[in-house]
Design a protein around this motif. Structure first.
Motif, PDB file in Angstrom:
ATOM      1  N   LYS A 157       8.999  49.535  99.351  1.00  0.00           N
ATOM      2  CA  LYS A 157       9.333  50.519  98.304  1.00  0.00           C
ATOM      3  C   LYS A 157       8.817  51.911  98.712  1.00  0.00           C
ATOM      4  O   LYS A 157       9.522  52.910  98.564  1.00  0.00           O
ATOM      5  CB  LYS A 157       8.711  50.075  96.976  1.00  0.00           C
ATOM      6  CG  LYS A 157       9.329  50.781  95.786  1.00  0.00           C
ATOM      7  CD  LYS A 157       8.808  50.217  94.503  1.00  0.00           C
ATOM      8  CE  LYS A 157       9.270  51.086  93.343  1.00  0.00           C
ATOM      9  NZ  LYS A 157       8.617  50.718  92.110  1.00  0.00           N
ATOM     10  N   ARG A 158       7.596  51.944  99.249  1.00  0.00           N
ATOM     11  CA  ARG A 158       7.048  53.236  99.718  1.00  0.00           C
ATOM     12  C   ARG A 158       7.879  53.785 100.871  1.00  0.00           C
ATOM     13  O   ARG A 158       8.171  54.977 100.950  1.00  0.00           O
ATOM     14  CB  ARG A 158       5.601  53.055 100.183  1.00  0.00           C
ATOM     15  CG  ARG A 158       4.577  53.171  99.065  1.00  0.00           C
ATOM     16  CD  ARG A 158       3.194  53.521  99.615  1.00  0.00           C
ATOM     17  NE  ARG A 158       2.739  52.597 100.653  1.00  0.00           N
ATOM     18  CZ  ARG A 158       2.112  51.446 100.396  1.00  0.00           C
ATOM     19  NH1 ARG A 158       1.875  51.087  99.158  1.00  0.00           N
ATOM     20  NH2 ARG A 158       1.721  50.659 101.374  1.00  0.00           N
TER      21      ARG A 158
ATOM     22  N   LEU B 199      15.824  50.688  90.833  1.00  0.00           N
ATOM     23  CA  LEU B 199      14.589  51.009  90.112  1.00  0.00           C
ATOM     24  C   LEU B 199      14.680  50.545  88.665  1.00  0.00           C
ATOM     25  O   LEU B 199      13.739  50.017  88.094  1.00  0.00           O
ATOM     26  CB  LEU B 199      14.318  52.519  90.172  1.00  0.00           C
ATOM     27  CG  LEU B 199      13.910  53.055  91.562  1.00  0.00           C
ATOM     28  CD1 LEU B 199      13.903  54.586  91.586  1.00  0.00           C
ATOM     29  CD2 LEU B 199      12.528  52.535  91.959  1.00  0.00           C
TER      30      LEU B 199
ATOM     31  N   ASP C 262      10.992  55.394  99.676  1.00  0.00           N
ATOM     32  CA  ASP C 262      10.726  56.756  99.173  1.00  0.00           C
ATOM     33  C   ASP C 262      10.721  57.751 100.326  1.00  0.00           C
ATOM     34  O   ASP C 262      11.295  58.832 100.240  1.00  0.00           O
ATOM     35  CB  ASP C 262       9.372  56.813  98.454  1.00  0.00           C
ATOM     36  CG  ASP C 262       9.414  56.070  97.120  1.00  0.00           C
ATOM     37  OD1 ASP C 262      10.533  55.839  96.616  1.00  0.00           O
ATOM     38  OD2 ASP C 262       8.338  55.708  96.610  1.00  0.00           O
TER      39      ASP C 262
ATOM     40  N   ALA D 259       7.107  43.892  99.636  1.00  0.00           N
ATOM     41  CA  ALA D 259       7.996  44.691  98.785  1.00  0.00           C
ATOM     42  C   ALA D 259       7.342  46.025  98.426  1.00  0.00           C
ATOM     43  O   ALA D 259       8.017  47.058  98.358  1.00  0.00           O
ATOM     44  CB  ALA D 259       8.348  43.909  97.523  1.00  0.00           C
ATOM     45  N   LYS D 260       6.007  46.000  98.232  1.00  0.00           N
ATOM     46  CA  LYS D 260       5.289  47.246  97.927  1.00  0.00           C
ATOM     47  C   LYS D 260       5.447  48.240  99.076  1.00  0.00           C
ATOM     48  O   LYS D 260       5.706  49.423  98.871  1.00  0.00           O
ATOM     49  CB  LYS D 260       3.793  46.950  97.753  1.00  0.00           C
ATOM     50  CG  LYS D 260       3.425  46.503  96.369  1.00  0.00           C
ATOM     51  CD  LYS D 260       1.905  46.479  96.220  1.00  0.00           C
ATOM     52  CE  LYS D 260       1.548  45.585  95.065  1.00  0.00           C
ATOM     53  NZ  LYS D 260       0.248  44.958  95.161  1.00  0.00           N
TER      54      LYS D 260
ATOM     55  N   GLU E 231      14.390  46.768  88.455  1.00  0.00           N
ATOM     56  CA  GLU E 231      13.005  46.344  88.637  1.00  0.00           C
ATOM     57  C   GLU E 231      12.205  46.587  87.360  1.00  0.00           C
ATOM     58  O   GLU E 231      11.500  45.698  86.872  1.00  0.00           O
ATOM     59  CB  GLU E 231      12.380  47.105  89.805  1.00  0.00           C
ATOM     60  CG  GLU E 231      10.972  46.633  90.086  1.00  0.00           C
ATOM     61  CD  GLU E 231      10.219  47.466  91.116  1.00  0.00           C
ATOM     62  OE1 GLU E 231      10.826  48.254  91.833  1.00  0.00           O
ATOM     63  OE2 GLU E 231       8.994  47.297  91.177  1.00  0.00           O
TER      64      GLU E 231
ATOM     65  N   TYR F  33       3.511  40.290  92.888  1.00  0.00           N
ATOM     66  CA  TYR F  33       4.331  41.221  93.675  1.00  0.00           C
ATOM     67  C   TYR F  33       4.218  40.877  95.167  1.00  0.00           C
ATOM     68  O   TYR F  33       3.110  40.785  95.706  1.00  0.00           O
ATOM     69  CB  TYR F  33       3.840  42.641  93.416  1.00  0.00           C
ATOM     70  CG  TYR F  33       4.923  43.683  93.394  1.00  0.00           C
ATOM     71  CD1 TYR F  33       5.413  44.182  92.183  1.00  0.00           C
ATOM     72  CD2 TYR F  33       5.471  44.163  94.568  1.00  0.00           C
ATOM     73  CE1 TYR F  33       6.409  45.152  92.154  1.00  0.00           C
ATOM     74  CE2 TYR F  33       6.463  45.131  94.551  1.00  0.00           C
ATOM     75  CZ  TYR F  33       6.921  45.621  93.347  1.00  0.00           C
ATOM     76  OH  TYR F  33       7.904  46.572  93.335  1.00  0.00           O
TER      77      TYR F  33
ATOM     78  N   LEU G 244      19.754  53.507  94.483  1.00  0.00           N
ATOM     79  CA  LEU G 244      18.314  53.324  94.302  1.00  0.00           C
ATOM     80  C   LEU G 244      17.964  53.387  92.820  1.00  0.00           C
ATOM     81  O   LEU G 244      17.109  52.644  92.327  1.00  0.00           O
ATOM     82  CB  LEU G 244      17.546  54.390  95.087  1.00  0.00           C
ATOM     83  CG  LEU G 244      16.015  54.261  95.053  1.00  0.00           C
ATOM     84  CD1 LEU G 244      15.557  52.923  95.641  1.00  0.00           C
ATOM     85  CD2 LEU G 244      15.348  55.388  95.823  1.00  0.00           C
TER      86      LEU G 244
ATOM     87  N   TYR H 296      14.366  45.914  98.275  1.00  0.00           N
ATOM     88  CA  TYR H 296      14.626  47.305  98.667  1.00  0.00           C
ATOM     89  C   TYR H 296      15.091  47.476 100.121  1.00  0.00           C
ATOM     90  O   TYR H 296      15.535  48.559 100.498  1.00  0.00           O
ATOM     91  CB  TYR H 296      13.374  48.159  98.453  1.00  0.00           C
ATOM     92  CG  TYR H 296      13.108  48.449  96.986  1.00  0.00           C
ATOM     93  CD1 TYR H 296      13.902  49.344  96.270  1.00  0.00           C
ATOM     94  CD2 TYR H 296      12.070  47.820  96.316  1.00  0.00           C
ATOM     95  CE1 TYR H 296      13.663  49.601  94.933  1.00  0.00           C
ATOM     96  CE2 TYR H 296      11.828  48.079  94.970  1.00  0.00           C
ATOM     97  CZ  TYR H 296      12.624  48.968  94.283  1.00  0.00           C
ATOM     98  OH  TYR H 296      12.399  49.222  92.958  1.00  0.00           O
TER      99      TYR H 296
END
Ligand code: ACO
Length: 464
Positions: free
Chosen positions: A345-346, A365, A349, A341-342, A368, A337, A361, A389
């Motif tokens: 993604k947060r 999701l 949100d 990207a992590k 993914e 990963y 979105l 994202y």
């Protein structure tokens, strides 16, 4: 004019590679043995051999000697660099040793830009000076405005950015004095300062709106958003969620070691051209859909999928080779990963919690989820990359799809400049000039098949 700051900038790449052993290469054609030095360096103890050490391997003295053949630089280190560290298997990204997660959480983009260039975090005085200098170089020459007005209303923003950055070179002819640290400093300041202005002007051109001049009372990101969105109000107040999101996205995009566009900046910069021209080359490379253009391509792909129920069929078409690639997935270096990207993604949100869920979105999701559980993607180690994202966040801020890569370029300019200066300070570097293995015709006789090539002219040179 800058003074002490330039002198304190340590940009040479640092530690030399050390010999750690030797590799015996046996040439089966001649039976000869060649000991080649193994070099080691870096925090991970990377090893390499010098490609030039292979040149001695030949079957006859008049031969050119052996080369390495490495299309797309799959296994070639082109430099030593102390700027960015990536461990693609573990999903680690650090700028100058600092984990990207910590920088995204707590740093400002301009602090990161300083860090990339100088190698250390700035002291308060250094930071204040850096921010001041960048803030006071945000204006562009009025002729640049007119230059931008010359583009068609539907010109791609990346074409406009690439050309206008190249055009800036003509406004600062002294920038070609790249061996002068003061000239390098002022060029770096100008590029970091003017990129957001150019980007915002390009946005307004696309919308048919008047250009908004920089507001020096605002921070880097707030000023950019003001130039993008301000109408008749005396001062623009940006949504703080957007400001924070953009600041984080700029940090995540600031550098990524020897990627396609950075390699372009280094290759072009190695000719000792001015930095405006070298950065324009980086922008051109970033434009491509396999690189920075992927964030635009992801959104177009999601729009085409149209509904979450269509995701399984789309995944099947990708696997069958008919649906193109799953854009925003896969990376040359990350085989797990993408750490960026992590974070993105947060961030998505948080942005969507504030402004409501983006309709696409759900598709993203689902894509993914499907890909992460599908053997095709798992076996090829294809995970979401930074671009998967980002487009959704940019769109929620009302940026047009074809503008996304411009935002990437504004941020990446900081990394390109740090890499460019590191290159100039690296005594091992020369003009970048790969070899080739020529596979075309051998010599042959010129034998034209065109009967009349040149227009017949009178004695005075005019056409008959
Ligand atoms: N969708 C489907 N299959 C893929 C994808 C994808 N996104 N990416 C790679 N593959 C497959 C290839 O078809 C190949 O399969 P094969 O072994 O059966 O032939 C295998 O995975 C290896 O792919 P390569 O193209 O060899 O990998 P490479 O390292 O050259 O490419 C790249 C990396 C260009 C990023 C690629 O993964 C891709 O095209 N991704 C989509 C575009 C994208 O998101 N780019 C942004 C990258 S991040 C950035 O630049 C900021």
């Amino acid at each position: 004019m800058p003074d002490t700051i330039t002198a304190t900038a340590p940009q040479a790449p640092g530690a030399e590679l050390r010999a750690t052993g030797s590799l015996d290469i046996k040439d089966s054609r001649t039976g000869k043995n060649y000991p080649v030095q193994i070099l080691e360096g870096g925090v991970e103890g990377d090893t390499a051999i010098r490609a030039m050490d292979l040149r001695q391997i030949k079957t006859a003295p008049e031969e050119f000697g052996m080369m390495t053949y490495d299309p797309a630089f799959m296994n070639t280190a082109s430099c030593r660099s102390a700027i960015t560290f990536i461990d693609g298997d573990k999903g680690i990204l650090r700028y100058r040793g600092y984990p990207i997660e910590q920088l995204a959480e707590s740093a400002t983009f301009l602090e990161v830009a300083w860090l990339l260039r100088n190698g250390e975090l700035p002291a308060q005085k250094e930071y204040d000076r850096w921010v001041h200098d960048i803030t006071y170089h945000t204006y562009v020459h009025e002729n640049i405005k007119r230059f931008l007005e010359g583009f068609r209303y539907d010109a791609h923003p990346m074409s406009m950015l690439c050309s206008s950055v190249a055009a800036l070179s003509s406004f600062y002819p002294e920038a070609k004095n790249i061996k002068d640290p003061d000239q390098r400093y002022i060029s770096i300041i100008r590029l970091l300062a003017k990129l957001p202005t150019l980007a915002a002007f390009i946005y307004r051109h696309g919308k048919g709106l008047p250009f908004i001049y920089p507001d020096n009372d605002l921070g880097y990101v707030e000023n950019f958003l003001s130039m993008v969105a301000r109408m008749s109000e005396p001062q623009y107040e940006a949504n703080p969620v957007f400001v924070k999101a953009l600041e984080v996205l700029f940090i995540l995009h600031a550098d990524h070691e020897q990627n396609c566009s950075t390699n372009a900046v280094r290759a072009v910069g190695s000719s000792e051209v001015d930095p405006f021209s070298a950065i324009a080359a980086g922008i051109a490379a970033l434009y491509g859909p396999l690189h920075g253009g992927a964030n635009e391509a992801v959104l177009r792909m999601i729009e085409e999928i149209g509904h979450p129920k269509n995701v399984p069929a789309f995944i099947d078409s990708v696997k069958g080779g008919k649906g193109g690639r799953l854009m925003g997935f896969g990376h040359r270096v990350y085989k797990s990963y993408d750490p960026r990207a992590k974070i993105v993604k947060r961030l998505a949100d948080q942005v969507f919690a504030q402004i409501g869920m983006d309709k696409d979105l759900e598709i993203a999701l689902k894509l993914e989820e499907a890909a992460l559980h599908d053997d095709y993607f798992v076996s090829r180690k294809l995970y979401p990359n930074v671009d998967f994202y980002t487009g959704l966040i940019y769109r929620s801020m009302a940026f047009p799809t074809d503008f996304f890569t411009v935002l990437f370029a504004v941020a990446r300019t900081s990394g390109w400049l740090a890499q460019w200066e590191e290159l100039l300070n690296d005594k091992e570097q020369k003009i970048a000039r790969p070899r080739q293995i020529y596979v075309g015709y051998g010599e042959r006789e010129y034998d034209s098949r065109i009967s009349e090539k040149f227009p017949k002219t009178n004695k005075d040179g005019r056409k008959k």
